[in-house]
Design a protein around this motif. Sequence first.
Motif, short mmCIF file in Angstrom:
data_model
loop_
_atom_site.label_atom_id
_atom_site.label_comp_id
_atom_site.label_asym_id
_atom_site.label_seq_id
_atom_site.Cartn_x
_atom_site.Cartn_y
_atom_site.Cartn_z
N ILE A 95 3.13 4.47 -0.07
CA ILE A 95 4.37 4.92 -0.74
C ILE A 95 5.09 3.74 -1.39
N VAL A 100 1.79 12.38 3.91
CA VAL A 100 1.26 11.80 2.68
C VAL A 100 -0.05 11.11 3.06
N THR A 114 -1.92 8.39 3.29
CA THR A 114 -1.90 6.93 3.15
C THR A 114 -2.50 6.34 4.43
N SER A 119 0.84 -1.21 0.00
CA SER A 119 0.00 0.00 0.00
C SER A 119 0.87 1.25 0.00
N ASN A 173 11.11 0.42 3.26
CA ASN A 173 9.99 1.36 3.33
C ASN A 173 8.95 1.01 4.39
N TYR A 221 8.53 6.41 17.03
CA TYR A 221 8.64 6.67 15.59
C TYR A 221 9.77 7.66 15.30
P1 NAD Z 1 1.14 2.45 4.67
O1 NAD Z 1 0.50 2.09 5.96
O2 NAD Z 1 0.28 2.68 3.47
O3 NAD Z 1 2.27 1.39 4.27
C1 NAD Z 1 3.03 0.69 5.21
C2 NAD Z 1 3.46 -0.61 4.58
O4 NAD Z 1 4.22 -1.33 5.55
C3 NAD Z 1 2.27 -1.50 4.21
O5 NAD Z 1 2.54 -2.18 3.01
C4 NAD Z 1 2.22 -2.50 5.36
O6 NAD Z 1 1.63 -3.73 5.03
C5 NAD Z 1 3.71 -2.65 5.65
N1 NAD Z 1 3.95 -3.25 6.95
C6 NAD Z 1 3.54 -2.82 8.17
N2 NAD Z 1 3.93 -3.70 9.12
C7 NAD Z 1 4.62 -4.69 8.48
C8 NAD Z 1 5.27 -5.88 8.91
N3 NAD Z 1 5.29 -6.24 10.19
N4 NAD Z 1 5.86 -6.65 7.98
C9 NAD Z 1 5.82 -6.30 6.66
N5 NAD Z 1 5.22 -5.19 6.21
C10 NAD Z 1 4.64 -4.40 7.11
O7 NAD Z 1 1.95 3.79 4.98
P2 NAD Z 1 2.94 4.67 4.08
O8 NAD Z 1 2.59 6.09 4.35
O9 NAD Z 1 2.97 4.21 2.68
O10 NAD Z 1 4.33 4.38 4.82
C11 NAD Z 1 5.48 3.91 4.14
C12 NAD Z 1 6.70 4.50 4.83
O11 NAD Z 1 6.69 5.91 4.68
C13 NAD Z 1 6.78 4.23 6.33
O12 NAD Z 1 8.11 3.90 6.69
C14 NAD Z 1 6.40 5.55 6.95
O13 NAD Z 1 6.94 5.73 8.22
C15 NAD Z 1 6.96 6.51 5.92
N6 NAD Z 1 6.39 7.85 5.97
C16 NAD Z 1 5.06 8.04 5.75
C17 NAD Z 1 4.54 9.33 5.81
C18 NAD Z 1 3.09 9.61 5.60
O14 NAD Z 1 2.65 10.73 5.90
N7 NAD Z 1 2.29 8.69 5.08
C19 NAD Z 1 5.38 10.40 6.10
C20 NAD Z 1 6.74 10.16 6.30
C21 NAD Z 1 7.23 8.87 6.23
#
Ligand code: NAD
Length: 282
Positions: A38, A210, A212, A36, A112, A177
Amino acid sequence: MFQWPKRGGDADDQTLPFRDYGDLKGQVAVISGSTSGIGLAFARAAAAHGADVVLNGLGDPAEIERTRAELEASCGVRVRYHAADMTRGDEVADMVAYAKHQLGRLDILVNNAGIQHVEAVEKFPSDQWERIIAINLSSVFYATRAAIPIMKAQGRGRIINVASAHGLVASPFKSAYVAAKHGVLGFTKTVALEVAQDNITCNAICPGYVETPIVEKQIADQARTRGLSKEQVMKDVILGSQPTKKFVTTEQLAGMFLYLASDLGGSANGAHFSIDGGWTAQ
Ligand code: NAD
């Protein structure tokens, strides 16, 4: 007159450079947490530019299979799925080895996967602390350690860590975090120095907010912890940090991923790239 060298170093070639540099054909990318948000956007960008991809992450198996098959068919590349749980170092290492065994190479590793928990530090549950450190920080170590020998043997590699604006600055109620993401930036710089002469780069992308599932899930928790309505959280807490008052999009982040993964990003090493609407400029 300056001429962009073609990949392979043919300086006489006058063709447009970016098409050639951005090409990931024949490369193999492993992207943790790509079911899902990013990670999925990066998987789509990698496949669209010709790379074979190993998907990973949680979710409904039928939906994951639909995504896998759709990507494979629409981009004409090989797409596999590995179900490694990012809390388990052995499974993370197995995912990296799987890419090499199944697809023959490993060129691009994107660390990621990530989760969040919002709570005041004095009430922060130990199991949530351990889980966030395991998924957001330790899995980056386990995957990178497994990937480097393969990349060294190939003579090229790209390690791209998805950190966060919270790798650079803090917000209250996100102690685990913020600690993990600051750790990711320190780890990124250390690895970059160790592999600098092996034609391997290690960099971090630091997104702002973002839209998500990870953000959608925390709106209710933020409202409870701060005593605000969900609308106030969205306006004052989430977009309050971002001078643009707009979410960053996954496509905008995928542009940075393509830069770092391709030859264009070859001299970027040990760096973080903020894509946060000006958040960390304040
Ligand atoms: P998301 O929740 O859409 O994606 C997270 C992904 O990690 C998913 O595919 C989920 O299944 C996977 N995941 C979670 N636990 C897991 C596990 N135990 N084993 C395997 N996979 C696992 O969120 P996102 O926003 O796409 O986040 C992706 C990255 O971006 C993260 O590291 C997050 O910290 C970072 N990030 C997100 C934002 C934001 O605002 N969305 C901002 C800065 C950084």
